[in-house]
Design a protein around this motif. Structure first.
Motif, PDB file in Angstrom:
ATOM      1  N   PRO A   6     -79.428 -26.121 -17.952  1.00  0.00           N
ATOM      2  CA  PRO A   6     -79.444 -24.801 -17.482  1.00  0.00           C
ATOM      3  C   PRO A   6     -79.761 -24.731 -16.057  1.00  0.00           C
ATOM      4  O   PRO A   6     -79.471 -23.853 -15.308  1.00  0.00           O
ATOM      5  CB  PRO A   6     -80.959 -24.174 -17.906  1.00  0.00           C
ATOM      6  CG  PRO A   6     -81.616 -25.773 -18.638  1.00  0.00           C
ATOM      7  CD  PRO A   6     -80.652 -26.690 -19.027  1.00  0.00           C
ATOM      8  N   LEU A  31     -86.779 -35.135 -22.923  1.00  0.00           N
ATOM      9  CA  LEU A  31     -85.874 -35.202 -21.661  1.00  0.00           C
ATOM     10  C   LEU A  31     -85.519 -33.896 -21.075  1.00  0.00           C
ATOM     11  O   LEU A  31     -86.372 -32.727 -21.578  1.00  0.00           O
ATOM     12  CB  LEU A  31     -84.452 -35.502 -22.367  1.00  0.00           C
ATOM     13  CG  LEU A  31     -84.132 -36.855 -22.908  1.00  0.00           C
ATOM     14  CD1 LEU A  31     -82.943 -36.919 -23.775  1.00  0.00           C
ATOM     15  CD2 LEU A  31     -84.105 -37.789 -21.749  1.00  0.00           C
ATOM     16  N   SER A  32     -85.280 -33.901 -19.938  1.00  0.00           N
ATOM     17  CA  SER A  32     -84.713 -32.555 -19.312  1.00  0.00           C
ATOM     18  C   SER A  32     -84.127 -31.705 -20.184  1.00  0.00           C
ATOM     19  O   SER A  32     -83.147 -32.207 -20.796  1.00  0.00           O
ATOM     20  CB  SER A  32     -84.296 -32.797 -17.786  1.00  0.00           C
ATOM     21  OG  SER A  32     -83.849 -31.560 -17.257  1.00  0.00           O
ATOM     22  N   GLY A  33     -84.565 -30.440 -20.262  1.00  0.00           N
ATOM     23  CA  GLY A  33     -83.674 -29.383 -21.147  1.00  0.00           C
ATOM     24  C   GLY A  33     -83.994 -29.484 -22.514  1.00  0.00           C
ATOM     25  O   GLY A  33     -83.181 -29.025 -23.441  1.00  0.00           O
ATOM     26  N   SER A  34     -85.036 -30.516 -23.106  1.00  0.00           N
ATOM     27  CA  SER A  34     -85.408 -30.568 -24.297  1.00  0.00           C
ATOM     28  C   SER A  34     -86.120 -29.425 -25.023  1.00  0.00           C
ATOM     29  O   SER A  34     -86.371 -29.234 -26.155  1.00  0.00           O
ATOM     30  CB  SER A  34     -85.975 -31.729 -24.668  1.00  0.00           C
ATOM     31  OG  SER A  34     -87.194 -31.946 -24.001  1.00  0.00           O
ATOM     32  N   GLY A  35     -86.491 -28.684 -23.889  1.00  0.00           N
ATOM     33  CA  GLY A  35     -87.328 -27.162 -24.508  1.00  0.00           C
ATOM     34  C   GLY A  35     -88.986 -27.610 -23.970  1.00  0.00           C
ATOM     35  O   GLY A  35     -89.710 -26.776 -24.766  1.00  0.00           O
ATOM     36  N   LYS A  36     -89.178 -28.471 -23.397  1.00  0.00           N
ATOM     37  CA  LYS A  36     -90.811 -28.548 -22.986  1.00  0.00           C
ATOM     38  C   LYS A  36     -91.350 -27.308 -22.466  1.00  0.00           C
ATOM     39  O   LYS A  36     -92.506 -26.862 -22.977  1.00  0.00           O
ATOM     40  CB  LYS A  36     -90.897 -29.659 -22.227  1.00  0.00           C
ATOM     41  CG  LYS A  36     -90.475 -31.103 -22.469  1.00  0.00           C
ATOM     42  CD  LYS A  36     -90.752 -32.158 -21.413  1.00  0.00           C
ATOM     43  CE  LYS A  36     -90.234 -31.773 -20.097  1.00  0.00           C
ATOM     44  NZ  LYS A  36     -88.486 -31.741 -20.009  1.00  0.00           N
ATOM     45  N   SER A  37     -90.759 -26.510 -21.368  1.00  0.00           N
ATOM     46  CA  SER A  37     -91.394 -25.523 -20.753  1.00  0.00           C
ATOM     47  C   SER A  37     -91.163 -24.326 -21.872  1.00  0.00           C
ATOM     48  O   SER A  37     -92.182 -23.533 -21.966  1.00  0.00           O
ATOM     49  CB  SER A  37     -90.663 -25.035 -19.647  1.00  0.00           C
ATOM     50  OG  SER A  37     -90.480 -26.265 -18.652  1.00  0.00           O
ATOM     51  N   THR A  38     -90.245 -24.174 -22.550  1.00  0.00           N
ATOM     52  CA  THR A  38     -89.906 -23.172 -23.490  1.00  0.00           C
ATOM     53  C   THR A  38     -91.043 -23.352 -24.721  1.00  0.00           C
ATOM     54  O   THR A  38     -91.825 -22.260 -25.097  1.00  0.00           O
ATOM     55  CB  THR A  38     -88.642 -23.228 -24.264  1.00  0.00           C
ATOM     56  OG1 THR A  38     -87.695 -23.179 -23.081  1.00  0.00           O
ATOM     57  CG2 THR A  38     -88.426 -22.240 -25.187  1.00  0.00           C
ATOM     58  N   MET A  67     -91.472 -23.662 -33.173  1.00  0.00           N
ATOM     59  CA  MET A  67     -91.911 -24.946 -32.574  1.00  0.00           C
ATOM     60  C   MET A  67     -93.398 -24.505 -32.243  1.00  0.00           C
ATOM     61  O   MET A  67     -94.137 -25.498 -32.372  1.00  0.00           O
ATOM     62  CB  MET A  67     -91.075 -25.086 -31.261  1.00  0.00           C
ATOM     63  CG  MET A  67     -89.826 -25.661 -31.237  1.00  0.00           C
ATOM     64  SD  MET A  67     -88.900 -26.230 -29.818  1.00  0.00           S
ATOM     65  CE  MET A  67     -89.269 -24.988 -28.812  1.00  0.00           C
ATOM     66  N   PRO A  86     -88.044 -20.949 -30.394  1.00  0.00           N
ATOM     67  CA  PRO A  86     -89.218 -21.493 -29.883  1.00  0.00           C
ATOM     68  C   PRO A  86     -90.668 -20.956 -30.432  1.00  0.00           C
ATOM     69  O   PRO A  86     -91.718 -21.764 -30.581  1.00  0.00           O
ATOM     70  CB  PRO A  86     -89.088 -20.427 -28.540  1.00  0.00           C
ATOM     71  CG  PRO A  86     -87.695 -20.546 -28.475  1.00  0.00           C
ATOM     72  CD  PRO A  86     -87.120 -20.430 -29.717  1.00  0.00           C
ATOM     73  N   CYS A 109     -82.012 -26.536 -33.940  1.00  0.00           N
ATOM     74  CA  CYS A 109     -83.076 -26.663 -33.095  1.00  0.00           C
ATOM     75  C   CYS A 109     -84.096 -25.724 -33.438  1.00  0.00           C
ATOM     76  O   CYS A 109     -83.437 -24.386 -33.597  1.00  0.00           O
ATOM     77  CB  CYS A 109     -82.817 -26.554 -31.642  1.00  0.00           C
ATOM     78  SG  CYS A 109     -84.555 -26.966 -30.679  1.00  0.00           S
ATOM     79  N   PRO A 110     -84.971 -25.849 -34.074  1.00  0.00           N
ATOM     80  CA  PRO A 110     -86.199 -24.817 -34.525  1.00  0.00           C
ATOM     81  C   PRO A 110     -86.373 -23.673 -33.355  1.00  0.00           C
ATOM     82  O   PRO A 110     -86.133 -24.133 -32.073  1.00  0.00           O
ATOM     83  CB  PRO A 110     -87.615 -25.421 -34.502  1.00  0.00           C
ATOM     84  CG  PRO A 110     -87.342 -26.846 -34.145  1.00  0.00           C
ATOM     85  CD  PRO A 110     -85.869 -27.260 -34.158  1.00  0.00           C
ATOM     86  N   ARG A 160     -76.962 -28.217 -22.849  1.00  0.00           N
ATOM     87  CA  ARG A 160     -77.723 -27.020 -22.409  1.00  0.00           C
ATOM     88  C   ARG A 160     -77.568 -26.879 -20.768  1.00  0.00           C
ATOM     89  O   ARG A 160     -77.323 -25.939 -20.285  1.00  0.00           O
ATOM     90  CB  ARG A 160     -79.291 -27.136 -22.761  1.00  0.00           C
ATOM     91  CG  ARG A 160     -79.509 -26.904 -24.315  1.00  0.00           C
ATOM     92  CD  ARG A 160     -81.089 -27.031 -24.523  1.00  0.00           C
ATOM     93  NE  ARG A 160     -81.108 -26.527 -25.966  1.00  0.00           N
ATOM     94  CZ  ARG A 160     -82.450 -26.732 -26.473  1.00  0.00           C
ATOM     95  NH1 ARG A 160     -83.497 -27.404 -25.908  1.00  0.00           N
ATOM     96  NH2 ARG A 160     -82.596 -26.231 -27.832  1.00  0.00           N
TER      97      ARG A 160
HETATM   98  N1  LIG Z   1     -85.809 -23.943 -29.325  1.00  0.00           N
HETATM   99  C1  LIG Z   1     -84.787 -23.710 -28.493  1.00  0.00           C
HETATM  100  N2  LIG Z   1     -83.692 -22.901 -28.918  1.00  0.00           N
HETATM  101  C2  LIG Z   1     -82.558 -22.635 -28.348  1.00  0.00           C
HETATM  102  N3  LIG Z   1     -82.772 -22.839 -26.861  1.00  0.00           N
HETATM  103  C3  LIG Z   1     -83.664 -23.523 -26.425  1.00  0.00           C
HETATM  104  C4  LIG Z   1     -84.795 -23.827 -27.131  1.00  0.00           C
HETATM  105  N4  LIG Z   1     -85.780 -24.329 -26.347  1.00  0.00           N
HETATM  106  C5  LIG Z   1     -85.276 -24.277 -25.124  1.00  0.00           C
HETATM  107  N5  LIG Z   1     -84.209 -23.826 -25.220  1.00  0.00           N
HETATM  108  C6  LIG Z   1     -83.116 -23.274 -23.823  1.00  0.00           C
HETATM  109  O1  LIG Z   1     -82.989 -24.711 -23.405  1.00  0.00           O
HETATM  110  C7  LIG Z   1     -82.929 -24.729 -22.003  1.00  0.00           C
HETATM  111  C8  LIG Z   1     -83.892 -25.844 -21.537  1.00  0.00           C
HETATM  112  O2  LIG Z   1     -85.212 -25.515 -21.731  1.00  0.00           O
HETATM  113  P1  LIG Z   1     -86.725 -25.741 -20.978  1.00  0.00           P
HETATM  114  O3  LIG Z   1     -87.679 -25.148 -21.760  1.00  0.00           O
HETATM  115  O4  LIG Z   1     -86.427 -25.612 -19.830  1.00  0.00           O
HETATM  116  O5  LIG Z   1     -86.603 -27.272 -21.084  1.00  0.00           O
HETATM  117  P2  LIG Z   1     -87.388 -28.474 -20.349  1.00  0.00           P
HETATM  118  O6  LIG Z   1     -88.509 -27.831 -19.754  1.00  0.00           O
HETATM  119  O7  LIG Z   1     -87.717 -29.481 -21.128  1.00  0.00           O
HETATM  120  O8  LIG Z   1     -86.517 -28.741 -19.331  1.00  0.00           O
HETATM  121  C9  LIG Z   1     -83.441 -23.105 -21.553  1.00  0.00           C
HETATM  122  O9  LIG Z   1     -82.055 -22.715 -21.250  1.00  0.00           O
HETATM  123  C10 LIG Z   1     -83.847 -22.802 -22.764  1.00  0.00           C
HETATM  124  O10 LIG Z   1     -83.925 -21.400 -22.884  1.00  0.00           O
END
Ligand SMILES: Nc1ncnc2c1ncn2[C@@H]1O[C@H](COP(=O)(O)OP(=O)(O)O)[C@@H](O)[C@H]1O
Ligand SMILES: Nc1ncnc2c1ncn2[C@@H]1O[C@H](COP(=O)(O)OS(=O)(=O)O)[C@@H](OP(=O)(O)O)[C@H]1O
Length: 207
Positions: free
Chosen positions: A146, A38-45, A191, A188, A185-186, A144
């Motif tokens: 963002p 999902l959007s905001g799940s941390g894919k890009s991170t 992960m 970054p 959540c683990p 989240r």
């Molecule tokens: N493992 C994590 N723990 C805490 N916050 C996280 C983690 N991964 C991502 N975030 C935060 O969650 C938000 C969404 O992450 P993002 O990587 O942009 O998600 P996506 O690419 O899936 O939309 C960002 O603000 C990011 O800093």
């Protein structure tokens, strides 16, 4: 001679230097790490953290991020189902080229439909498609928020938003699942280490 789609009378041209030659030079195996969720799940991170960890261990990576590709290659595509499918198809083809170049290609896209992800998997030989599912509850992703997109979706200002009024189909037999542990959540780095361990154990970090 072949006919492929609308291309007629075409012929595949082989080069003497191939993927295994490039892999020997690079000391790694080309593959696609496909991060879906999902959007905001941390894919890009995760994509960036993994790229960072691999880079500093001497491995060459390239990140294909859904949001970024929609600024260029995929700027003509909307979020309706057929455009999302075309988005995933194009990125699958580009990722395949990176893997053929010997690069560890990290693709991070919502890629909500199982059929589209499976079609990308089928493009890659020898199970070089590693599907990573960001298994985080919608509640967490929405909290989240963002970019403020969930808020806009909830108030009807964005239509067809994944998880709200558009479906997300989780992988059934993916290679890696990122989940919450004890309500957390683990990080970054954690992960990234989970994916890195998979790559190490499965021989991708050597030619
Ligand atoms: N493992 C994590 N723990 C805490 N916050 C996280 C983690 N991964 C991502 N975030 C935060 O969650 C938000 C969404 O992450 P993002 O990587 O942009 O998600 P996506 O690419 O899936 O939309 C960002 O603000 C990011 O800093
Ligand atoms: N309707 C709708 N549904 C989902 N997401 C939306 C939508 N509209 C815009 N966005 C923003 O576009 C980013 C997702 O692009 P992707 O190319 O990864 O999407 S898809 O794979 O084609 O479904 C996504 O980025 P991430 O939050 O990084 O996932 C959103 O910021």
């Amino acid at each position: 001679m072949s006919n492929i789609g609308k291309s007629t009378n075409i012929l595949w041209h082989n080069c003497p230097i191939g993927q295994s030659d490039r892999q020997k030079l690079l000391g790694q195996k080309g593959c696609v790490v496909w991060i879906t969720g999902l959007s905001g799940s941390g894919k890009s991170t995760l994509a960036c953290a993994l790229s960072h960890e691999l880079h500093y261990r001497g491995h060459i990576t390239y990140v294909l991020d859904g949001d970024n590709l929609r600024h260029g290659l995929n700027r003509d595509l909307s979020f309706k189902a057929e455009d999302r499918a075309e988005n995933i198809r194009r990125v699958g083809e580009v990722a395949k080229l990176f893997a053929d170049a010997g690069i560890i290609c990290i693709a991070s896209l919502i890629s909500p439909y199982r059929r589209d992800r499976d079609a990308c998997r089928a493009l890659l030989p020898d199970s070089n498609f590693i599907e990573v599912f960001m298994d985080l509850p919608l509640k967490i992703c929405e909290a989240r928020d963002p970019k403020g997109l969930y808020k806009l979706a909830r108030t009807g200002k964005i239509k067809g938003f994944t998880g709200i009024d558009d479906p997300y189909e989780p992988p059934v037999n993916g290679e890696i699942v990122i989940t919450m542990k004890d309500g957390e959540c683990p990080s970054p780095k954690a992960m990234a280490k989970q994916v890195l361990s998979y790559l190490e154990e499965n021989g991708y970090l050597q030619a």
